[in-house]
Write a protein that holds these residues in place. Structure first.
Motif, short mmCIF file in Angstrom:
data_model
loop_
_atom_site.label_atom_id
_atom_site.label_comp_id
_atom_site.label_asym_id
_atom_site.label_seq_id
_atom_site.Cartn_x
_atom_site.Cartn_y
_atom_site.Cartn_z
N ALA A 35 0.75 -1.25 0.05
CA ALA A 35 0.09 -0.04 -0.04
C ALA A 35 0.74 1.17 -0.01
O ALA A 35 0.75 2.21 -0.70
N ALA A 36 1.81 1.13 0.80
CA ALA A 36 2.95 2.40 1.04
C ALA A 36 3.50 2.58 -0.45
O ALA A 36 3.82 3.81 -0.91
N ALA A 37 3.82 1.60 -1.27
CA ALA A 37 4.26 1.63 -2.54
C ALA A 37 3.16 2.09 -3.31
O ALA A 37 3.69 2.79 -4.42
N ALA A 38 2.07 1.87 -3.24
CA ALA A 38 0.84 2.36 -4.38
C ALA A 38 0.48 3.72 -4.02
O ALA A 38 0.22 4.37 -4.87
N CYS A 39 0.70 4.12 -2.98
CA CYS A 39 0.01 5.50 -2.46
C CYS A 39 1.03 6.53 -1.90
O CYS A 39 1.90 5.74 -0.93
N PRO A 40 1.10 7.38 -2.32
CA PRO A 40 2.07 8.72 -1.90
C PRO A 40 1.47 9.28 -0.64
O PRO A 40 0.39 9.42 -0.32
#
Length: 130
Positions: A35-40
């Motif tokens: 999720a962290a990689a997908a959302c800034p």
């Protein structure tokens, strides 16, 4: 072996320890890492429910959300929805193994309504992040 050989072995051992620890962290928290990689932005909310979680991130007036299952790896019906007050919801829905989303919406300072489902179970936030 001289002092240089011992120093090299210590560096290799330290490098191996760091790589091992990094790998363990990636295995320990795969959903949040994805999720962290997908959302800034910074994580501002997590909505947990029986079969998964909706992870919510915020940056510069934008809200980004993903739904992650508790047990990733098997394709199942999932969805994530973000709705800024006054607008229609933006939805990502389908059969996914690891996450639904990311869905990013400009909200400015408006409230948002978040929804997520995994395998028929769901969560709905009500108006939040006002």
């Amino acid at each position: 072996m001289g002092e240089g050989g011992a120093r090299t072995r210590r560096r290799l051992a330290l490098g191996t320890a760091v790589l091992t620890a990094t790998g363990l962290l990636a295995v320990a928290v795969p959903q949040q890492a994805q999720a962290a990689a997908a959302c800034p932005g910074r994580k501002v909310r997590a909505l947990h429910f029986a079969t998964g979680s909706v992870l919510v991130y915020r940056r510069d007036g934008y809200v980004c959300a993903v739904t992650v299952p508790k047990k990733p790896g098997t394709k199942r019906q999932m969805s994530v929805s973000v709705q800024a007050r006054g607008d229609r919801p933006v939805v990502d829905s389908g059969r996914f193994a690891y996450r639904a989303g990311p869905v990013t919406v400009y909200v400015g300072k408006r409230c948002v309504w978040l929804r997520g489902t995994v395998s028929g179970r769901s969560v709905s936030s009500g108006w939040t992040l006002c």
